[in-house]
Motif scaffolding. Sequence first.
Motif, PDB file in Angstrom:
ATOM      1  N   ALA A  28       0.594  -1.425   0.064  1.00 28.48           N
ATOM      2  CA  ALA A  28       0.097  -0.197   0.032  1.00 28.48           C
ATOM      3  C   ALA A  28       0.816   1.364  -0.019  1.00 28.48           C
ATOM      4  O   ALA A  28       0.677   2.417  -0.749  1.00 28.48           O
ATOM      5  N   VAL A  29       1.918   1.259   0.826  1.00 30.75           N
ATOM      6  CA  VAL A  29       2.775   2.394   0.932  1.00 30.75           C
ATOM      7  C   VAL A  29       3.339   2.389  -0.531  1.00 30.75           C
ATOM      8  O   VAL A  29       3.639   3.731  -0.917  1.00 30.75           O
ATOM      9  N   ALA A  30       3.904   1.535  -1.028  1.00 29.98           N
ATOM     10  CA  ALA A  30       4.747   1.608  -2.224  1.00 29.98           C
ATOM     11  C   ALA A  30       3.752   2.090  -3.475  1.00 29.98           C
ATOM     12  O   ALA A  30       4.201   2.832  -4.305  1.00 29.98           O
ATOM     13  N   ALA A  31       2.641   1.603  -3.542  1.00 28.35           N
ATOM     14  CA  ALA A  31       1.737   2.127  -4.478  1.00 28.35           C
ATOM     15  C   ALA A  31       1.340   3.534  -4.216  1.00 28.35           C
ATOM     16  O   ALA A  31       1.182   4.384  -5.351  1.00 28.35           O
ATOM     17  N   ARG A  32       1.297   4.009  -3.073  1.00 24.04           N
ATOM     18  CA  ARG A  32       0.914   5.471  -2.689  1.00 24.04           C
ATOM     19  C   ARG A  32       2.146   6.144  -3.268  1.00 24.04           C
ATOM     20  O   ARG A  32       1.844   7.356  -4.031  1.00 24.04           O
ATOM     21  N   GLU A  33       3.241   5.971  -3.139  1.00 20.44           N
ATOM     22  CA  GLU A  33       4.721   6.634  -3.406  1.00 20.44           C
ATOM     23  C   GLU A  33       4.783   6.566  -4.977  1.00 20.44           C
ATOM     24  O   GLU A  33       5.088   7.634  -5.433  1.00 20.44           O
ATOM     25  N   GLY A  88      -8.487  -0.495  -9.464  1.00 25.18           N
ATOM     26  CA  GLY A  88      -9.498   0.150  -8.428  1.00 25.18           C
ATOM     27  C   GLY A  88      -8.861   0.235  -7.201  1.00 25.18           C
ATOM     28  O   GLY A  88      -8.871   1.276  -6.792  1.00 25.18           O
ATOM     29  N   TRP A  89      -7.847  -0.742  -6.791  1.00 27.67           N
ATOM     30  CA  TRP A  89      -7.371  -0.779  -5.517  1.00 27.67           C
ATOM     31  C   TRP A  89      -6.159   0.379  -5.557  1.00 27.67           C
ATOM     32  O   TRP A  89      -6.006   1.053  -4.655  1.00 27.67           O
ATOM     33  N   ILE A  90      -5.333   0.391  -6.431  1.00 28.17           N
ATOM     34  CA  ILE A  90      -4.305   1.336  -6.583  1.00 28.17           C
ATOM     35  C   ILE A  90      -4.671   2.681  -6.485  1.00 28.17           C
ATOM     36  O   ILE A  90      -4.287   3.622  -6.274  1.00 28.17           O
ATOM     37  N   PHE A  91      -5.811   2.813  -7.350  1.00 30.94           N
ATOM     38  CA  PHE A  91      -6.366   4.175  -7.658  1.00 30.94           C
ATOM     39  C   PHE A  91      -6.943   4.469  -6.522  1.00 30.94           C
ATOM     40  O   PHE A  91      -6.805   5.842  -5.975  1.00 30.94           O
ATOM     41  N   PRO A  97      -7.235   7.995   2.509  1.00 33.05           N
ATOM     42  CA  PRO A  97      -6.558   7.391   3.670  1.00 33.05           C
ATOM     43  C   PRO A  97      -6.286   6.049   3.334  1.00 33.05           C
ATOM     44  O   PRO A  97      -7.170   5.285   3.069  1.00 33.05           O
ATOM     45  N   LEU A  98      -5.253   5.572   3.747  1.00 29.31           N
ATOM     46  CA  LEU A  98      -4.942   4.157   3.697  1.00 29.31           C
ATOM     47  C   LEU A  98      -5.760   2.980   4.555  1.00 29.31           C
ATOM     48  O   LEU A  98      -6.128   2.006   4.031  1.00 29.31           O
ATOM     49  N   ALA A  99      -6.085   3.556   5.654  1.00 20.26           N
ATOM     50  CA  ALA A  99      -7.165   2.979   6.542  1.00 20.26           C
ATOM     51  C   ALA A  99      -8.648   2.539   5.733  1.00 20.26           C
ATOM     52  O   ALA A  99      -9.172   1.588   6.049  1.00 20.26           O
ATOM     53  N   ALA A 100      -9.013   3.619   5.160  1.00 17.94           N
ATOM     54  CA  ALA A 100     -10.123   3.912   4.478  1.00 17.94           C
ATOM     55  C   ALA A 100     -10.275   2.444   3.421  1.00 17.94           C
ATOM     56  O   ALA A 100     -11.102   1.693   3.048  1.00 17.94           O
ATOM     57  N   VAL A 101      -9.170   2.352   2.749  1.00 15.82           N
ATOM     58  CA  VAL A 101      -8.790   1.426   1.520  1.00 15.82           C
ATOM     59  C   VAL A 101      -8.887  -0.042   2.346  1.00 15.82           C
ATOM     60  O   VAL A 101      -9.676  -0.648   1.827  1.00 15.82           O
ATOM     61  N   PHE A 102      -8.247  -0.272   3.322  1.00 19.95           N
ATOM     62  CA  PHE A 102      -8.391  -1.380   3.859  1.00 19.95           C
ATOM     63  C   PHE A 102      -9.527  -1.909   4.191  1.00 19.95           C
ATOM     64  O   PHE A 102     -10.053  -3.042   4.278  1.00 19.95           O
ATOM     65  N   LEU A 250      -2.699  -1.302  11.893  1.00 12.94           N
ATOM     66  CA  LEU A 250      -1.178  -1.349  11.341  1.00 12.94           C
ATOM     67  C   LEU A 250      -0.997   0.005  10.239  1.00 12.94           C
ATOM     68  O   LEU A 250      -0.186   0.615  10.405  1.00 12.94           O
ATOM     69  N   VAL A 251      -2.082  -0.389   9.276  1.00 13.57           N
ATOM     70  CA  VAL A 251      -2.085   0.686   8.123  1.00 13.57           C
ATOM     71  C   VAL A 251      -2.452   2.106   8.584  1.00 13.57           C
ATOM     72  O   VAL A 251      -1.933   3.040   8.141  1.00 13.57           O
ATOM     73  N   ALA A 252      -3.425   2.342   9.589  1.00 14.76           N
ATOM     74  CA  ALA A 252      -3.852   3.721  10.031  1.00 14.76           C
ATOM     75  C   ALA A 252      -2.609   4.177  10.801  1.00 14.76           C
ATOM     76  O   ALA A 252      -2.357   5.402  10.713  1.00 14.76           O
ATOM     77  N   VAL A 253      -1.865   3.479  11.374  1.00 12.61           N
ATOM     78  CA  VAL A 253      -0.746   4.059  11.950  1.00 12.61           C
ATOM     79  C   VAL A 253       0.443   4.365  10.908  1.00 12.61           C
ATOM     80  O   VAL A 253       0.909   5.721  11.151  1.00 12.61           O
TER      81      VAL A 253
END
Length: 295
Positions: A28-33, A88-91, A97-102, A250-253
């Motif tokens: 998730a972090v890699a896709a965001r970057e 869709g997931w990467i978009f 926010p990452l927590a919302a995606v998960f 974890l992803v929220a943190v």
Amino acid sequence: MSTTNTPSQPLLAVLWMMGALASFTSMAVAARELTQEISVFQVTFMRTVICVALLSPYAWKLGRVGLKTTRLKVHLGRNIIHFGGQLGWIFGVSILPLAAVFSLEFSAPIWTAILAAIFLKERLTRIRIISVLLGFAGILVILRPGSELLQPASFAVIGAAVCFAFTYVFTRGLASTEGAFKIIFYMNLIQLPMGLIPSVMLWVTPSQDLLPFVAILGIGGITSHYCIARAMAHADATIVSPLDFLRLPLVAVLGFWLYHEPWNPFVLIGGAITFSGNLLNIWNEHRESKPKAEI
């Protein structure tokens, strides 16, 4: 569920699930970057290139005979849908926010139950209906009226969850004749040209600082599934699956630490409600699979 020939080893299962959690969150972090510089199509394509490169040595060892399939059309249909899910997931990751995606992604098993009832004629029991309703309730809590998450990116993630559910249903059908490696290899092989064509049209050469994130996304795409498979081999799904919920806090943190994303209690509560529906379904299937005591 764990295999009958392998004794349950919960500690090993927990360790493998920690590897899966690390893989999912790092992806998730890699896709965001990556999406800060390059398109969603290019991110998907570069991930697939890494996966094909990692899988090719073993595919070469298997040879044409080992990779032969009579169900190419099923593979093709499955992977066209899965490709849409990845987009869709990467978009969603690039905007929400990452927590919302998960949290929204946790709805995939709920959609799977519905689709399995339609296409595989699996019975929608009372427990399954309750789990589906809990899933929808969780989504409504997250996307309540007036929420800043009530936007197209959220529906793209829900669409991705539906695509992943279709993928699970296809996989159930394929698993009767195809091994896990063959399914994963054909997935990446088929998706390679699908991502290449739009990527060439929108190509942007990523900066060198992003290259490690390309590797993380590709490697994580394989290690996440491998770690879950290993965890399931060491313990029951009733032990392994609850650990998957740790992805959310974890992803929220990470989102708060890396991107200053505020904590949203409705996202965490909605994700917990949706996930509880998943656990209810898993618990029920585990209970029904136990051999009945003889009278």
